[in-house]
Design a protein around this motif. Structure first.
Motif, PDB file in Angstrom:
ATOM      1  N   GLY A 112       0.665  -1.264   0.134  1.00 34.76           N
ATOM      2  CA  GLY A 112      -0.137   0.039   0.067  1.00 34.76           C
ATOM      3  C   GLY A 112       0.849   1.269   0.091  1.00 34.76           C
ATOM      4  N   THR A 113       0.362   2.460  -0.137  1.00 35.65           N
ATOM      5  CA  THR A 113       1.064   3.625  -0.321  1.00 35.65           C
ATOM      6  C   THR A 113       1.477   3.819   1.140  1.00 35.65           C
ATOM      7  N   THR A 114       2.664   4.032   1.614  1.00 36.83           N
ATOM      8  CA  THR A 114       3.200   4.352   2.845  1.00 36.83           C
ATOM      9  C   THR A 114       3.393   5.716   2.998  1.00 36.83           C
ATOM     10  N   PRO A 115       3.337   6.111   4.486  1.00 39.97           N
ATOM     11  CA  PRO A 115       3.556   7.743   4.716  1.00 39.97           C
ATOM     12  C   PRO A 115       4.643   8.269   4.034  1.00 39.97           C
ATOM     13  N   ALA A 116       5.777   7.531   3.952  1.00 40.55           N
ATOM     14  CA  ALA A 116       6.985   8.129   3.241  1.00 40.55           C
ATOM     15  C   ALA A 116       6.671   8.475   1.928  1.00 40.55           C
ATOM     16  N   GLY A 117       6.044   7.345   1.058  1.00 43.30           N
ATOM     17  CA  GLY A 117       5.602   7.481  -0.173  1.00 43.30           C
ATOM     18  C   GLY A 117       4.669   8.686  -0.314  1.00 43.30           C
ATOM     19  N   ALA A 118       3.874   8.781   0.407  1.00 45.59           N
ATOM     20  CA  ALA A 118       2.712  10.076   0.334  1.00 45.59           C
ATOM     21  C   ALA A 118       3.733  11.520   0.365  1.00 45.59           C
ATOM     22  N   ALA A 119       4.413  11.467   1.551  1.00 45.65           N
ATOM     23  CA  ALA A 119       5.167  12.490   1.843  1.00 45.65           C
ATOM     24  C   ALA A 119       6.039  12.988   0.548  1.00 45.65           C
ATOM     25  N   LEU A 120       6.487  11.898   0.087  1.00 46.54           N
ATOM     26  CA  LEU A 120       7.552  12.222  -1.168  1.00 46.54           C
ATOM     27  C   LEU A 120       6.922  13.107  -2.313  1.00 46.54           C
ATOM     28  N   VAL A 121       5.487  12.493  -2.677  1.00 48.69           N
ATOM     29  CA  VAL A 121       4.859  13.312  -3.544  1.00 48.69           C
ATOM     30  C   VAL A 121       4.354  14.789  -3.144  1.00 48.69           C
ATOM     31  N   VAL A 122       3.947  14.887  -1.724  1.00 50.69           N
ATOM     32  CA  VAL A 122       3.783  16.317  -1.356  1.00 50.69           C
ATOM     33  C   VAL A 122       4.701  17.138  -1.416  1.00 50.69           C
ATOM     34  N   LEU A 123       6.051  16.402  -1.133  1.00 54.38           N
ATOM     35  CA  LEU A 123       7.359  17.565  -1.291  1.00 54.38           C
ATOM     36  C   LEU A 123       7.843  17.874  -2.500  1.00 54.38           C
ATOM     37  N   ALA A 124       7.518  16.679  -3.312  1.00 59.03           N
ATOM     38  CA  ALA A 124       7.789  17.097  -4.866  1.00 59.03           C
ATOM     39  C   ALA A 124       6.731  18.137  -5.589  1.00 59.03           C
ATOM     40  N   VAL A 125       5.487  18.105  -5.317  1.00 56.11           N
ATOM     41  CA  VAL A 125       4.695  19.211  -5.395  1.00 56.11           C
ATOM     42  C   VAL A 125       5.262  20.289  -5.004  1.00 56.11           C
ATOM     43  N   GLY A 126       5.569  20.341  -3.519  1.00 60.86           N
ATOM     44  CA  GLY A 126       6.016  21.657  -2.842  1.00 60.86           C
ATOM     45  C   GLY A 126       7.331  22.118  -3.559  1.00 60.86           C
ATOM     46  N   GLN A 127       8.083  21.389  -4.224  1.00 62.19           N
ATOM     47  CA  GLN A 127       9.117  22.028  -4.879  1.00 62.19           C
ATOM     48  C   GLN A 127       8.689  22.855  -5.772  1.00 62.19           C
TER      49      GLN A 127
END
Length: 277
Positions: free
Chosen positions: A18-33
């Motif tokens: 399943g989607t891990t918290p780390a994986g979800a955070a990576l997407v958020v941070l990539a959008v944040g960039q």
């Protein structure tokens, strides 16, 4: 259990992925960039002003920094792809994905912090953040190099995103960290012209070139990495030439030749072995 009953059972891999918290955070941070890059470009940051007066001669022209847009988009693509792939991967693939994710979390978070620092304290804080990002990028490249055999089994898109993102990000950052050091010294009052200024910038170019050669040796001539370093050194050459510093322009060009020659030799050696990246 009969064969039919076994076939009706969902795969263990699919059930437990399943989607891990780390994986979800990576997407958020990539959008944040991407978002942070757009917002800070509108802010009154000395660091973000291209071709500003008083900067070191080896600073690339403003248009050279457009490579950040490519890096941000590749980062977003990789951040979306890694969790998707992880849900379908075998154990070996999951281990590589998780290790890459941990390193990239630091890099992506650091990028946004670096942009904030460029507005709040653009002298030494930006360099400190960039150094942390550089360490995380080295760790990410190390993970990818160790897992080269596993990554070779991934889809062409996955391989392109992994090597392209890590290579361009690390390659540009290799030179940018050294140039940030020069800029920080200049903002602190160090000379950027005359003999002391020229000698200092020659040392920076030598350090950036040596760092790039070491990374190329470790990655066996990774092309995206070499391309980003070459782009930065071309920018440094043009910047120095435009500032009327022929010695620095020649030194940056020599660094460019060294990087290209090193890459060519390593790629020729790799051509004699099965290609994996």
């Amino acid at each position: 259990m009969s064969t039919r009953q076994h076939e009706m059972q969902p795969s263990r891999t699919a059930r437990r992925r399943g989607t891990t918290p780390a994986g979800a955070a990576l997407v958020v941070l990539a959008v944040g960039q991407v978002v942070a890059g757009g917002l800070v470009s509108l802010a009154d940051s000395p660091l973000m002003q291209p071709d500003r007066p008083g900067e070191p001669a080896i600073t690339p022209p403003g248009y050279a920094f457009a490579i950040w847009g490519v890096i941000e988009l590749l980062s977003l693509g990789l951040a979306l792809w890694l969790p998707w792939f992880r849900r379908r991967a075998e154990e070996a693939g999951v281990a590589v994905v998780d290790a890459l994710t941990r390193a990239l979390l630091v890099v992506f978070a650091g990028f946004s912090v670096w942009l904030v620092a460029s507005v709040a304290e653009p002298v030494w804080a930006t360099l400190a953040v960039f150094l942390v990002m550089g360490v995380a990028l080295v760790l990410g490249l190390s993970v990818a190099v160790r897992g080269r055999g596993e990554i070779a089994s991934w889809s062409p898109l996955g391989r392109a995103l992994v090597w392209g993102t890590l290579g361009l990000y690390a390659g540009w950052s290799t030179v940018a960290i050294w140039l940030n050091l020069t800029t920080a010294l200049a903002f602190s009052g160090a000379p950027v012209s005359g003999t002391p200024g020229v000698v200092g910038q020659l040392a920076v170019l030598a350090g950036a070139t040596a760092t790039a050669v070491v990374v190329l040796l470790r990655t066996r001539g990774l092309l995206p990495y070499a391309a980003a370093v070459a782009w930065a050194l071309v920018g440094a050459t043009l910047g120095a030439a435009g500032a009327g510093q022929p010695l620095l322009a020649v030194a940056a060009a020599v660094g460019l030749v060294v990087v290209l020659a090193t890459t060519a030799v390593l790629r020729l050696r790799r051509a004699q072995r099965p290609a994996r990246a």
